[in-house]
Design an enzyme around this catalytic site. Structure first.
Site: not given
Length: 246
Positions: A101, A189
């Protein structure tokens, strides 16, 4: 015969004393329904791959964070295996993330009775937010604030402006509940893998070699494309979904 200055004990007290002496212990099945404290196993790092909680779990406190889920494709899974194998050959044993995620908040603590109003506030702020696509392709090393875990992540290079807009909305809700907001200059990220302890320098030394595995695919450099269509908020074992406008 009563001694001088003494008084007879009330019958009720004698009755209570009798009951307390003959009271049977509660069956185990009833005692486990109302434990005095959380299961000690939840604090045992050996049961979580050596991971250590950033904050102690307490009854009524729900660890909460906001994110976009990434559903890996076959090419990503093949690349990840190569990255793990290469890092292990250099003495850095990484463990793949159980799920992938992109975080848009830090992990904060919600009291149970805050959950519904928190989600209502978040949903209201996201009313006019639109879906978009962001891409990641550059490897980067991260370490948590406690220096107890090091991560290999893939940093976003497109969709950064849209992600910042969402962070501002999420931060408004966090501020409303007096919770810590996101980082001032975030590096968005997707974490790929992790290891216990601060191995930042060791992992940085081999990042260039690992990046060559990302860039040297048969069909060109691998790009992690994330369809940002549904924002999610996980609190404890519950997940709330916020579809964005098309």
């Amino acid at each position: 015969m009563l001694e001088k200055g003494s008084f007879p004990r009330p019958k009720k007290a004698k009755m209570e004393e009798c009951v307390s002496k003959t009271r049977l212990p509660l069956p185990d099945c009833l005692q486990t329904m109302f434990p005095d404290e959380e299961d000690r196993q939840t604090e045992d790092s050996s049961l979580h791959g050596g991971r250590i909680r950033s904050f102690k779990h307490e009854r009524g406190n729900w660890a909460t964070y906001v994110y976009f889920a990434y559903h890996p494709e076959e090419e990503f899974e093949e690349l990840l295996e190569e990255l793990l194998s290469a890092s292990t050959s250099h003495g850095v044993a990484l463990t793949a993330q159980e799920e992938f995620h992109l975080s848009l908040s830090q992990t904060v603590v919600l009291r149970h009775h805050w959950i519904q109003p928190f989600m209502k506030s978040l949903r209201g702020g996201l009313t006019h937010s639109k879906r978009f696509v962001c891409s990641a392709g550059r490897l980067r090393v991260y370490c948590n604030a406690e220096r107890t875990r090091t991560f290999l992540g893939m940093e976003v290079f497109t969709g950064h402006a849209q992600l910042l807009d969402l962070v501002r909305v999420i931060d408004q809700t966090l501020t409303e509940f007096q919770l810590e907001t996101f980082y001032k200059d975030p590096s968005f990220h997707v974490s790929l893998a992790w290891c216990v302890g601060d191995l930042t320098e060791e992992l940085k030394e081999i990042t260039q070699e690992l990046q060559s595995l990302v860039d040297g695919r048969e069909d060109g450099p691998f790009l992690l494309n994330l369809d940002c269509a549904e924002l999610r908020c996980r609190t404890g074992n519950k997940t709330f979904r916020f579809p964005l406008e098309t």
